[in-house]
Motif scaffolding. Sequence first.
Motif, PDB file in Angstrom:
ATOM      1  N   VAL A  45       1.857 -25.879 -23.846  1.00  0.00           N
ATOM      2  CA  VAL A  45       0.725 -25.463 -23.018  1.00  0.00           C
ATOM      3  C   VAL A  45      -0.559 -26.150 -23.468  1.00  0.00           C
ATOM      4  O   VAL A  45      -1.320 -26.692 -22.655  1.00  0.00           O
ATOM      5  N   VAL A  46      -0.818 -26.169 -24.770  1.00  0.00           N
ATOM      6  CA  VAL A  46      -2.069 -26.733 -25.288  1.00  0.00           C
ATOM      7  C   VAL A  46      -2.115 -28.241 -25.118  1.00  0.00           C
ATOM      8  O   VAL A  46      -3.123 -28.795 -24.689  1.00  0.00           O
ATOM      9  N   PHE A  47      -1.026 -28.923 -25.443  1.00  0.00           N
ATOM     10  CA  PHE A  47      -1.017 -30.378 -25.377  1.00  0.00           C
ATOM     11  C   PHE A  47      -0.705 -30.913 -23.989  1.00  0.00           C
ATOM     12  O   PHE A  47      -0.907 -32.087 -23.720  1.00  0.00           O
ATOM     13  N   GLY A  48      -0.173 -30.083 -23.128  1.00  0.00           N
ATOM     14  CA  GLY A  48       0.062 -30.500 -21.754  1.00  0.00           C
ATOM     15  C   GLY A  48       1.323 -31.308 -21.541  1.00  0.00           C
ATOM     16  O   GLY A  48       1.462 -31.953 -20.507  1.00  0.00           O
ATOM     17  N   GLY A  49       2.227 -31.310 -22.462  1.00  0.00           N
ATOM     18  CA  GLY A  49       3.469 -32.048 -22.288  1.00  0.00           C
ATOM     19  C   GLY A  49       4.403 -31.846 -23.460  1.00  0.00           C
ATOM     20  O   GLY A  49       3.972 -31.553 -24.574  1.00  0.00           O
ATOM     21  N   LEU A  50       5.682 -32.040 -23.204  1.00  0.00           N
ATOM     22  CA  LEU A  50       6.686 -31.822 -24.235  1.00  0.00           C
ATOM     23  C   LEU A  50       6.628 -32.904 -25.312  1.00  0.00           C
ATOM     24  O   LEU A  50       6.799 -32.622 -26.499  1.00  0.00           O
ATOM     25  N   VAL A  51       6.366 -34.145 -24.917  1.00  0.00           N
ATOM     26  CA  VAL A  51       6.307 -35.236 -25.893  1.00  0.00           C
ATOM     27  C   VAL A  51       5.133 -35.030 -26.843  1.00  0.00           C
ATOM     28  O   VAL A  51       5.269 -35.158 -28.062  1.00  0.00           O
ATOM     29  N   ALA A  52       3.969 -34.707 -26.294  1.00  0.00           N
ATOM     30  CA  ALA A  52       2.790 -34.473 -27.135  1.00  0.00           C
ATOM     31  C   ALA A  52       2.976 -33.244 -28.013  1.00  0.00           C
ATOM     32  O   ALA A  52       2.514 -33.216 -29.160  1.00  0.00           O
ATOM     33  N   ALA A  53       3.654 -32.241 -27.509  1.00  0.00           N
ATOM     34  CA  ALA A  53       3.883 -31.018 -28.293  1.00  0.00           C
ATOM     35  C   ALA A  53       4.892 -31.245 -29.402  1.00  0.00           C
ATOM     36  O   ALA A  53       4.824 -30.584 -30.440  1.00  0.00           O
ATOM     37  N   SER A  54       5.815 -32.163 -29.202  1.00  0.00           N
ATOM     38  CA  SER A  54       6.822 -32.394 -30.238  1.00  0.00           C
ATOM     39  C   SER A  54       6.291 -33.254 -31.385  1.00  0.00           C
ATOM     40  O   SER A  54       6.852 -33.241 -32.480  1.00  0.00           O
ATOM     41  N   LEU A  55       5.196 -33.970 -31.175  1.00  0.00           N
ATOM     42  CA  LEU A  55       4.641 -34.817 -32.234  1.00  0.00           C
ATOM     43  C   LEU A  55       4.200 -34.021 -33.461  1.00  0.00           C
ATOM     44  O   LEU A  55       4.556 -34.393 -34.590  1.00  0.00           O
ATOM     45  N   PRO A  56       3.443 -32.913 -33.304  1.00  0.00           N
ATOM     46  CA  PRO A  56       3.099 -32.145 -34.507  1.00  0.00           C
ATOM     47  C   PRO A  56       4.326 -31.566 -35.211  1.00  0.00           C
ATOM     48  O   PRO A  56       4.347 -31.473 -36.439  1.00  0.00           O
ATOM     49  N   LEU A  57       5.346 -31.206 -34.443  1.00  0.00           N
ATOM     50  CA  LEU A  57       6.567 -30.686 -35.059  1.00  0.00           C
ATOM     51  C   LEU A  57       7.285 -31.784 -35.848  1.00  0.00           C
ATOM     52  O   LEU A  57       7.813 -31.540 -36.935  1.00  0.00           O
ATOM     53  N   PHE A  58       7.255 -33.001 -35.326  1.00  0.00           N
ATOM     54  CA  PHE A  58       7.859 -34.138 -36.025  1.00  0.00           C
ATOM     55  C   PHE A  58       7.098 -34.450 -37.312  1.00  0.00           C
ATOM     56  O   PHE A  58       7.694 -34.636 -38.379  1.00  0.00           O
ATOM     57  N   VAL A  59       5.772 -34.495 -37.214  1.00  0.00           N
ATOM     58  CA  VAL A  59       4.941 -34.754 -38.393  1.00  0.00           C
ATOM     59  C   VAL A  59       5.126 -33.632 -39.411  1.00  0.00           C
ATOM     60  O   VAL A  59       5.238 -33.879 -40.617  1.00  0.00           O
ATOM     61  N   GLY A  60       5.165 -32.390 -38.938  1.00  0.00           N
ATOM     62  CA  GLY A  60       5.402 -31.259 -39.826  1.00  0.00           C
ATOM     63  C   GLY A  60       6.758 -31.357 -40.506  1.00  0.00           C
ATOM     64  O   GLY A  60       6.891 -31.041 -41.691  1.00  0.00           O
ATOM     65  N   GLY A  61       7.770 -31.795 -39.760  1.00  0.00           N
ATOM     66  CA  GLY A  61       9.095 -31.977 -40.341  1.00  0.00           C
ATOM     67  C   GLY A  61       9.097 -33.020 -41.448  1.00  0.00           C
ATOM     68  O   GLY A  61       9.724 -32.838 -42.495  1.00  0.00           O
ATOM     69  N   LEU A  62       8.359 -34.112 -41.239  1.00  0.00           N
ATOM     70  CA  LEU A  62       8.255 -35.131 -42.287  1.00  0.00           C
ATOM     71  C   LEU A  62       7.512 -34.594 -43.509  1.00  0.00           C
ATOM     72  O   LEU A  62       7.895 -34.870 -44.654  1.00  0.00           O
ATOM     73  N   ALA A  63       6.452 -33.826 -43.269  1.00  0.00           N
ATOM     74  CA  ALA A  63       5.698 -33.238 -44.378  1.00  0.00           C
ATOM     75  C   ALA A  63       6.571 -32.252 -45.155  1.00  0.00           C
ATOM     76  O   ALA A  63       6.543 -32.217 -46.392  1.00  0.00           O
ATOM     77  N   ILE A  64       7.345 -31.469 -44.437  1.00  0.00           N
ATOM     78  CA  ILE A  64       8.240 -30.502 -45.085  1.00  0.00           C
ATOM     79  C   ILE A  64       9.303 -31.234 -45.898  1.00  0.00           C
ATOM     80  O   ILE A  64       9.606 -30.844 -47.034  1.00  0.00           O
ATOM     81  N   LEU A  65       9.855 -32.292 -45.345  1.00  0.00           N
ATOM     82  CA  LEU A  65      10.860 -33.072 -46.066  1.00  0.00           C
ATOM     83  C   LEU A  65      10.279 -33.650 -47.358  1.00  0.00           C
ATOM     84  O   LEU A  65      10.905 -33.584 -48.421  1.00  0.00           O
ATOM     85  N   GLY A  66       9.075 -34.204 -47.279  1.00  0.00           N
ATOM     86  CA  GLY A  66       8.426 -34.732 -48.482  1.00  0.00           C
ATOM     87  C   GLY A  66       8.153 -33.647 -49.506  1.00  0.00           C
ATOM     88  O   GLY A  66       8.340 -33.850 -50.718  1.00  0.00           O
ATOM     89  N   ALA A  67       7.721 -32.486 -49.056  1.00  0.00           N
ATOM     90  CA  ALA A  67       7.454 -31.380 -49.976  1.00  0.00           C
ATOM     91  C   ALA A  67       8.747 -30.872 -50.611  1.00  0.00           C
ATOM     92  O   ALA A  67       8.748 -30.486 -51.784  1.00  0.00           O
ATOM     93  N   PHE A  68       9.854 -30.889 -49.855  1.00  0.00           N
ATOM     94  CA  PHE A  68      11.139 -30.493 -50.430  1.00  0.00           C
ATOM     95  C   PHE A  68      11.563 -31.450 -51.545  1.00  0.00           C
ATOM     96  O   PHE A  68      12.127 -31.031 -52.550  1.00  0.00           O
ATOM     97  N   VAL A  69      11.290 -32.731 -51.362  1.00  0.00           N
ATOM     98  CA  VAL A  69      11.613 -33.708 -52.404  1.00  0.00           C
ATOM     99  C   VAL A  69      10.794 -33.416 -53.662  1.00  0.00           C
ATOM    100  O   VAL A  69      11.317 -33.436 -54.777  1.00  0.00           O
TER     101      VAL A  69
END
Length: 131
Positions: free
Chosen positions: A64-88
């Motif tokens: 809703v905020v970003f106005g599209g599924l692709v734009a909304a998935s970008l923060p989730l992707f970046v968050g996933g990378l950040a989480i992966l790095g923090a797990f390491v």
Amino acid sequence: GADPEERLATFHKIADQVRQAPAGLDVKVGGEVAVFDEVNTQTEHDIVQAETISLPIVLVLLVVVFGGLVAASLPLFVGGLAILGAFVVLRALTTFTDVSVFSINIVTMIGLGLAIDYALFIVTRFREQLA
């Protein structure tokens, strides 16, 4: 046991035997180790349930905020990378010291929160520049 991990392991070995009561008796397990185990089990269950409920809601709000599924998935992707790095980093940290089991949940919450916050900041600035 000498330390909490050994006491917890011993408790898990004998817990079922202690809880089995003869007919007509109601047996309760108590003590520091039993309470600690119950609190950890309940807290872990509650955190997993909260994450299971909150992630789909966050995805819908991001769409809703970003106005599209692709734009909304970008923060989730970046968050996933950040989480992966923090797990390491957490894994490396466990070789030197004890780390709480709840650190995994904290890393997940902070990683997604910061990724979403930063994405909202960037999108807001980008939209301001377009206007």
